[in-house]
Design a protein around this motif. Structure first.
Motif, PDB file in Angstrom:
ATOM      1  N   LEU A  35       0.848  -1.183   0.000  1.00  0.00           N
ATOM      2  CA  LEU A  35       0.000   0.000   0.000  1.00  0.00           C
ATOM      3  C   LEU A  35       0.884   1.233   0.000  1.00  0.00           C
ATOM      4  CD1 LEU A  35      -2.778   1.385   0.201  1.00  0.00           C
ATOM      5  CD2 LEU A  35      -2.564   1.203   2.710  1.00  0.00           C
ATOM      6  N   VAL A  36       0.740   2.077  -1.016  1.00  0.00           N
ATOM      7  CA  VAL A  36       1.506   3.317  -1.111  1.00  0.00           C
ATOM      8  C   VAL A  36       0.741   4.444  -0.440  1.00  0.00           C
ATOM      9  CG1 VAL A  36       2.236   5.141  -2.729  1.00  0.00           C
ATOM     10  CG2 VAL A  36       2.816   2.740  -3.178  1.00  0.00           C
ATOM     11  N   VAL A  37       1.440   5.230   0.373  1.00  0.00           N
ATOM     12  CA  VAL A  37       0.897   6.465   0.948  1.00  0.00           C
ATOM     13  C   VAL A  37       1.834   7.589   0.528  1.00  0.00           C
ATOM     14  CG1 VAL A  37       0.298   7.724   3.042  1.00  0.00           C
ATOM     15  CG2 VAL A  37      -0.129   5.262   2.920  1.00  0.00           C
ATOM     16  N   SER A  38       1.359   8.494  -0.299  1.00  0.00           N
ATOM     17  CA  SER A  38       2.236   9.543  -0.836  1.00  0.00           C
ATOM     18  C   SER A  38       1.906  10.908  -0.247  1.00  0.00           C
ATOM     19  CB  SER A  38       2.144   9.596  -2.360  1.00  0.00           C
ATOM     20  OG  SER A  38       0.886  10.083  -2.781  1.00  0.00           O
ATOM     21  N   ARG A 221      -8.175   2.910   6.350  1.00  0.00           N
ATOM     22  CA  ARG A 221      -7.811   1.923   7.383  1.00  0.00           C
ATOM     23  C   ARG A 221      -8.037   0.500   6.884  1.00  0.00           C
ATOM     24  NH1 ARG A 221     -10.004   6.168  10.426  1.00  0.00           N
ATOM     25  NH2 ARG A 221     -12.104   5.281  10.416  1.00  0.00           N
ATOM     26  N   GLU A 222      -9.092   0.312   6.085  1.00  0.00           N
ATOM     27  CA  GLU A 222      -9.351  -1.007   5.517  1.00  0.00           C
ATOM     28  C   GLU A 222      -8.258  -1.402   4.531  1.00  0.00           C
ATOM     29  OE1 GLU A 222     -11.004  -4.645   4.772  1.00  0.00           O
ATOM     30  OE2 GLU A 222     -11.486  -3.224   6.380  1.00  0.00           O
ATOM     31  N   LEU A 223      -7.774  -0.441   3.749  1.00  0.00           N
ATOM     32  CA  LEU A 223      -6.677  -0.726   2.822  1.00  0.00           C
ATOM     33  C   LEU A 223      -5.419  -1.140   3.577  1.00  0.00           C
ATOM     34  CD1 LEU A 223      -7.087   2.137   0.179  1.00  0.00           C
ATOM     35  CD2 LEU A 223      -7.522  -0.313  -0.140  1.00  0.00           C
ATOM     36  N   VAL A 224      -5.164  -0.509   4.713  1.00  0.00           N
ATOM     37  CA  VAL A 224      -4.010  -0.907   5.533  1.00  0.00           C
ATOM     38  C   VAL A 224      -4.197  -2.335   6.036  1.00  0.00           C
ATOM     39  CG1 VAL A 224      -2.690  -0.433   7.632  1.00  0.00           C
ATOM     40  CG2 VAL A 224      -3.484   1.465   6.215  1.00  0.00           C
ATOM     41  N   ARG A 225      -5.414  -2.662   6.469  1.00  0.00           N
ATOM     42  CA  ARG A 225      -5.674  -4.017   6.971  1.00  0.00           C
ATOM     43  C   ARG A 225      -5.455  -5.064   5.882  1.00  0.00           C
ATOM     44  NH1 ARG A 225      -9.766  -1.263  10.121  1.00  0.00           N
ATOM     45  NH2 ARG A 225     -11.307  -1.471   8.449  1.00  0.00           N
ATOM     46  N   GLU A 226      -5.776  -4.730   4.642  1.00  0.00           N
ATOM     47  CA  GLU A 226      -5.675  -5.694   3.546  1.00  0.00           C
ATOM     48  C   GLU A 226      -4.257  -5.799   2.978  1.00  0.00           C
ATOM     49  OE1 GLU A 226      -8.541  -4.303   0.777  1.00  0.00           O
ATOM     50  OE2 GLU A 226     -10.277  -5.085   1.902  1.00  0.00           O
ATOM     51  N   ALA A 227      -3.440  -4.772   3.183  1.00  0.00           N
ATOM     52  CA  ALA A 227      -2.100  -4.745   2.594  1.00  0.00           C
ATOM     53  C   ALA A 227      -1.141  -5.632   3.384  1.00  0.00           C
ATOM     54  CB  ALA A 227      -1.573  -3.314   2.562  1.00  0.00           C
ATOM     55  N   THR A 228      -0.059  -6.015   2.705  1.00  0.00           N
ATOM     56  CA  THR A 228       0.985  -6.773   3.397  1.00  0.00           C
ATOM     57  C   THR A 228       2.088  -5.871   3.932  1.00  0.00           C
ATOM     58  OG1 THR A 228       2.152  -7.153   1.300  1.00  0.00           O
ATOM     59  CG2 THR A 228       0.560  -8.822   1.991  1.00  0.00           C
ATOM     60  N   SER A 229       2.213  -4.660   3.359  1.00  0.00           N
ATOM     61  CA  SER A 229       3.233  -3.714   3.807  1.00  0.00           C
ATOM     62  C   SER A 229       2.817  -2.309   3.389  1.00  0.00           C
ATOM     63  CB  SER A 229       4.606  -4.060   3.212  1.00  0.00           C
ATOM     64  OG  SER A 229       4.531  -4.077   1.791  1.00  0.00           O
ATOM     65  N   LEU A 230       3.503  -1.319   3.952  1.00  0.00           N
ATOM     66  CA  LEU A 230       3.178   0.082   3.697  1.00  0.00           C
ATOM     67  C   LEU A 230       4.424   0.797   3.203  1.00  0.00           C
ATOM     68  CD1 LEU A 230       0.633   1.936   4.170  1.00  0.00           C
ATOM     69  CD2 LEU A 230       1.781   2.713   6.256  1.00  0.00           C
ATOM     70  N   LEU A 231       4.286   1.537   2.092  1.00  0.00           N
ATOM     71  CA  LEU A 231       5.394   2.298   1.523  1.00  0.00           C
ATOM     72  C   LEU A 231       5.010   3.770   1.482  1.00  0.00           C
ATOM     73  CD1 LEU A 231       8.134   2.508   0.078  1.00  0.00           C
ATOM     74  CD2 LEU A 231       6.942   1.980  -2.070  1.00  0.00           C
ATOM     75  N   LEU A 243       0.137   9.757   9.582  1.00  0.00           N
ATOM     76  CA  LEU A 243       0.859   9.034  10.634  1.00  0.00           C
ATOM     77  C   LEU A 243       0.002   7.923  11.227  1.00  0.00           C
ATOM     78  CD1 LEU A 243       3.358   8.780  12.436  1.00  0.00           C
ATOM     79  CD2 LEU A 243       2.336  10.484  13.961  1.00  0.00           C
ATOM     80  N   ARG A 244      -1.293   8.164  11.322  1.00  0.00           N
ATOM     81  CA  ARG A 244      -2.192   7.156  11.886  1.00  0.00           C
ATOM     82  C   ARG A 244      -2.143   5.859  11.087  1.00  0.00           C
ATOM     83  NH1 ARG A 244      -6.428  10.150  11.876  1.00  0.00           N
ATOM     84  NH2 ARG A 244      -6.247  10.845  14.056  1.00  0.00           N
ATOM     85  N   LEU A 245      -2.023   5.967   9.768  1.00  0.00           N
ATOM     86  CA  LEU A 245      -1.956   4.770   8.932  1.00  0.00           C
ATOM     87  C   LEU A 245      -0.648   4.014   9.153  1.00  0.00           C
ATOM     88  CD1 LEU A 245      -3.381   6.277   5.613  1.00  0.00           C
ATOM     89  CD2 LEU A 245      -4.615   5.060   7.428  1.00  0.00           C
ATOM     90  N   VAL A 246       0.435   4.757   9.325  1.00  0.00           N
ATOM     91  CA  VAL A 246       1.728   4.137   9.605  1.00  0.00           C
ATOM     92  C   VAL A 246       1.681   3.394  10.944  1.00  0.00           C
ATOM     93  CG1 VAL A 246       4.135   4.638  10.173  1.00  0.00           C
ATOM     94  CG2 VAL A 246       3.066   5.725   8.192  1.00  0.00           C
ATOM     95  N   ARG A 247       1.116   4.042  11.939  1.00  0.00           N
ATOM     96  CA  ARG A 247       1.019   3.393  13.251  1.00  0.00           C
ATOM     97  C   ARG A 247       0.155   2.142  13.189  1.00  0.00           C
ATOM     98  NH1 ARG A 247       0.048   8.722  17.137  1.00  0.00           N
ATOM     99  NH2 ARG A 247       2.241   9.373  17.265  1.00  0.00           N
TER     100      ARG A 247
END
Length: 301
Positions: A35-38, A221-231, A243-247
């Motif tokens: 999951l990309v967060v830009s 938040r659902e996308l974070v739950r479904e992802a395997t990692s965060l970039l 920051l909340r998504l990273v945490r």
């Protein structure tokens, strides 16, 4: 209590240092489900400045707050005058190598999704699909009375017709599309109302002091739950919505990787922070993965 923008953030001395090694990013992407967060740093190479780097727009400019915009007709006139001028420059920005790399990773099936804190629409022009615009988009306008949405290009035409001799020279452009103009330069500018109900028009962006719509926040938040990692790409993570998504990812034991030249508020949660320009870093990753970076869609109006 009136909320003001966070103007600065000082990183803790014990945060892990940045690196120039893109190997961990390539390894995580090769496994897929990323999951990309830009953030604004991704668009600096397209000529749109960020907020918080050295020389960023917060060093000279305080963004409009929701409270000021809704509470003052004078503030709205100042905002729309500056934003109208900024739109001319902002609308000409083109995706850079970083945007194109993200789109290429998505076409290869390596991404679980793209969330952007940016309001410039450049991910979509580069070819990314299903982008979640966490803070909205400057390409849309919403009426605060009736809730009707309309394209920004239509408002631009109306403002041109209402202010035919408005041709000030701006000192700069900001990540929110707001141009740097003096009070004297915006004096006499005329705003226009909603064509449906006559109400107040606002860009469909989340101002400082305004909350992300709950449904959009839950989708992220659902996308974070479904992802395997965060970039994380080009964000200082000073704003809590990012920051909340990273945490959330870190608490779930999912790898967090950051590409940002300067330290971020999320470094303590990251496996690594690559301290390189976004275009350079992501092009290098694409080369390692043998992912061609090309293609661009028609510009958004």
């Amino acid at each position: 209590m009136r909320m003001r923008p966070t103007l600065s953030w000082t990183p803790a001395a014990d945060l892990p240092p940045g690196t120039t090694d893109v190997t961990p990013v390539a390894d995580v992407l090769s496994a897929g489900g990323v999951l990309v967060v830009s953030g604004a740093g991704l668009s600096t190479e397209s000529g749109i400045p960020d907020y918080r780097s050295e020389g960023g727009s917060l060093s000279r400019h305080t963004p409009m707050t929701y409270q000021d915009f809704t509470g003052s007709a004078q503030a709205r006139r100042r905002y729309w005058a500056r934003s109208h001028l900024g739109w001319r420059t902002f609308g000409r920005a083109r995706p850079n190598a970083g945007h194109r790399a993200v789109a290429a990773f998505q076409r290869r099936g390596l991404l679980a999704g793209v969330i952007t804190q940016n309001v410039d629409g450049l991910h979509q022009v580069a070819g990314s699909d299903g982008v979640v615009e966490l803070h909205g988009s400057l390409h849309r306008v919403v009426c605060l009375s009736c809730g009707a949405f309309s394209p920004r290009r239509e408002l631009a035409v109306r403002l041109e017709e209402t202010n035919p001799v408005f041709e000030p020279v701006a000192a700069g452009i900001n990540p929110d599309g707001d141009a740097d103009l003096t009070d004297e330069q915006v004096r006499g500018f005329r705003t226009v109302p909603c064509t449906i109900c006559g109400g107040v028009l606002k860009p469909d962006v989340v101002f400082f002091g305004e909350a992300v719509p709950p449904r959009r926040g839950e989708h992220c938040r659902e996308l974070v739950r479904e992802a395997t990692s965060l970039l994380v790409l080009g964000s200082s993570l000073t704003v809590m919505s990012g920051l909340r998504l990273v945490r959330q990812a870190a608490q779930a034991g999912k790898p967090v990787l950051i590409v940002n030249r300067d330290p971020t508020r999320g470094d303590q949660h990251a496996l690594t922070r690559v301290a390189l320009p976004l275009g350079t870093a992501l092009t290098a990753v694409a080369d390692r993965l043998n992912v061609p970076v090309d293609g661009e869609r028609a510009p958004r109006a």
